[in-house]
Motif scaffolding. Structure first.
Motif, PDB file in Angstrom:
ATOM      1  N   SER A  33       0.726  -1.266   0.051  1.00  0.00           N
ATOM      2  CA  SER A  33       0.142  -0.069   0.003  1.00  0.00           C
ATOM      3  C   SER A  33       0.860   1.365   0.008  1.00  0.00           C
ATOM      4  N   LEU A  34       1.951   1.157   0.853  1.00  0.00           N
ATOM      5  CA  LEU A  34       2.705   2.492   0.797  1.00  0.00           C
ATOM      6  C   LEU A  34       3.578   2.648  -0.298  1.00  0.00           C
ATOM      7  N   LEU A 218      -6.962  -0.193   9.843  1.00  0.00           N
ATOM      8  CA  LEU A 218      -6.259  -1.372  10.197  1.00  0.00           C
ATOM      9  C   LEU A 218      -5.407  -2.027   8.994  1.00  0.00           C
ATOM     10  N   ILE A 219      -6.398  -1.985   8.027  1.00  0.00           N
ATOM     11  CA  ILE A 219      -5.975  -2.714   6.676  1.00  0.00           C
ATOM     12  C   ILE A 219      -4.621  -2.153   6.025  1.00  0.00           C
ATOM     13  N   TYR A 220      -4.278  -1.075   6.563  1.00  0.00           N
ATOM     14  CA  TYR A 220      -2.912  -0.451   6.142  1.00  0.00           C
ATOM     15  C   TYR A 220      -1.757  -0.931   6.855  1.00  0.00           C
ATOM     16  N   PHE A 221      -2.134  -1.512   8.160  1.00  0.00           N
ATOM     17  CA  PHE A 221      -0.904  -1.938   9.063  1.00  0.00           C
ATOM     18  C   PHE A 221      -0.677  -3.391   8.950  1.00  0.00           C
ATOM     19  N   ASN A 222       0.453  -3.864   9.292  1.00  0.00           N
ATOM     20  CA  ASN A 222       1.089  -5.265   9.322  1.00  0.00           C
ATOM     21  C   ASN A 222       0.366  -6.106  10.669  1.00  0.00           C
ATOM     22  N   LYS A 248     -13.141  -5.594   6.417  1.00  0.00           N
ATOM     23  CA  LYS A 248     -12.213  -6.460   6.158  1.00  0.00           C
ATOM     24  C   LYS A 248     -11.282  -6.766   7.407  1.00  0.00           C
ATOM     25  N   GLU A 249     -11.862  -5.987   8.401  1.00  0.00           N
ATOM     26  CA  GLU A 249     -11.070  -6.051   9.753  1.00  0.00           C
ATOM     27  C   GLU A 249     -11.691  -6.880  10.640  1.00  0.00           C
ATOM     28  N   THR A 250     -10.746  -7.390  11.680  1.00  0.00           N
ATOM     29  CA  THR A 250     -11.286  -8.319  12.882  1.00  0.00           C
ATOM     30  C   THR A 250     -10.838  -8.374  14.309  1.00  0.00           C
ATOM     31  N   VAL A 251     -11.461  -8.606  15.070  1.00  0.00           N
ATOM     32  CA  VAL A 251     -10.889  -8.583  16.399  1.00  0.00           C
ATOM     33  C   VAL A 251     -10.256 -10.130  16.494  1.00  0.00           C
TER      34      VAL A 251
END
Length: 273
Positions: A33-34, A218-222, A248-251
């Motif tokens: 992404s970056l 959070l999708i942009y983070f590892n 697309k994110e989850t706990v």
């Protein structure tokens, strides 16, 4: 000026520059992404060489600001994913309405569309007077835009449709006044929103909240960074509070997953301890 000129090594160089010079830690962000975002900026600005590009990022404050904006900008709209906002309206906020005061943290608020959407729902549920929305972002430039409470008039048709699909029954246009190509939202909606910078990577918890929303950040983070941010949210959320993430994110699979129970249908979890 093709994007292939930005190599993986160049990306790493820029990231270490940002950390050393400015204290901005992007090392946990998804590299793909970056790289896409840096390559896009590099070709947009038609700089002569990577050396010139790097020099400008390091030495030109105005350009540095532009660089961070391009890396962190999130596309957003009012009442985005209407079914999510319907669940907030019909399930989550009425439950929190029994509290004497409601503190909401909107992390990664970008240009503020989501903050004003929540403010409208709170007003319609007659809860705005006893609520406070902390809308934070890493990027000071988007917060300046958000604080003006003005959005493009051309978006209003879409926002109005989203609003109705999210369970809104009023005439959406009553919330803003048209001024040429801009819609200026009522000051009453902004009175209960505090816009401020907060870096999810390096800053700590700053309050205890009943509802935390962090959608499509959070999708942009590892994975490691995602887990750290979820820990931060867990520290900041009181028992029986709600945590809302992007589609697309989850706990699940995080260190805090055992404390959370997911609501039916949406990416919203309740902290059951």
């Amino acid at each position: 000026m093709d994007s292939f000129l930005i190599t993986d090594d160049y990306v790493e160089l820029l990231l270490s520059d940002l950390l050393e010079q400015y204290g901005y830690d992007f090392t946990g962000y998804s590299r793909a992404s970056l790289k896409r975002r840096i390559s896009r900026l590099y070709s947009l600005d038609k700089l002569l060489s990577f050396a010139e590009f790097r020099y400008k990022v390091l030495n030109d404050q105005v350009y540095f600001k532009r660089f961070v904006e391009q890396l962190t900008v999130n596309v957003t709209e009012m009442f985005r994913d209407p079914s999510f906002f319907r669940t907030l309206r019909e399930v989550v906020l009425p439950k929190l309405g029994t509290y004497p005061f409601i503190r909401i943290w909107l992390a990664g608020c970008s240009t503020g569309e989501e903050a004003y959407s929540i403010s409208i729902i709170l007003k319609e549920l007659n809860l705005l007077h006893k609520s406070l929305i902390y809308a934070t972002d890493l990027n000071p430039a988007v917060l300046e835009i958000a604080a003006q409470s003005m959005f493009a008039m051309s978006q209003m048709k879409q926002y109005s449709e989203n609003y109705i699909l999210s369970g809104g029954t009023d005439d959406f246009s009553k919330y803003y006044t048209a001024s040429y190509s801009l819609a200026k939202f009522d000051d009453e909606l902004k009175k209960k929103i505090i816009f401020s910078t907060h870096n999810l990577v390096s800053d700590h918890s700053f309050n205890e909240f009943q509802l935390i929303l962090c959608r499509n950040v959070l999708i942009y983070f590892n994975r490691d960074l995602q887990h750290n941010v979820l820990d931060l949210f867990d520290e900041s959320l009181e028992d029986l509070g709600y945590l809302a993430l992007g589609s697309k994110e989850t706990v699940e699979f995080s260190r805090v997953s055992s404390k959370y129970k997911r609501l039916k249908g949406e990416k919203i979890w309740r902290k059951v301890g």
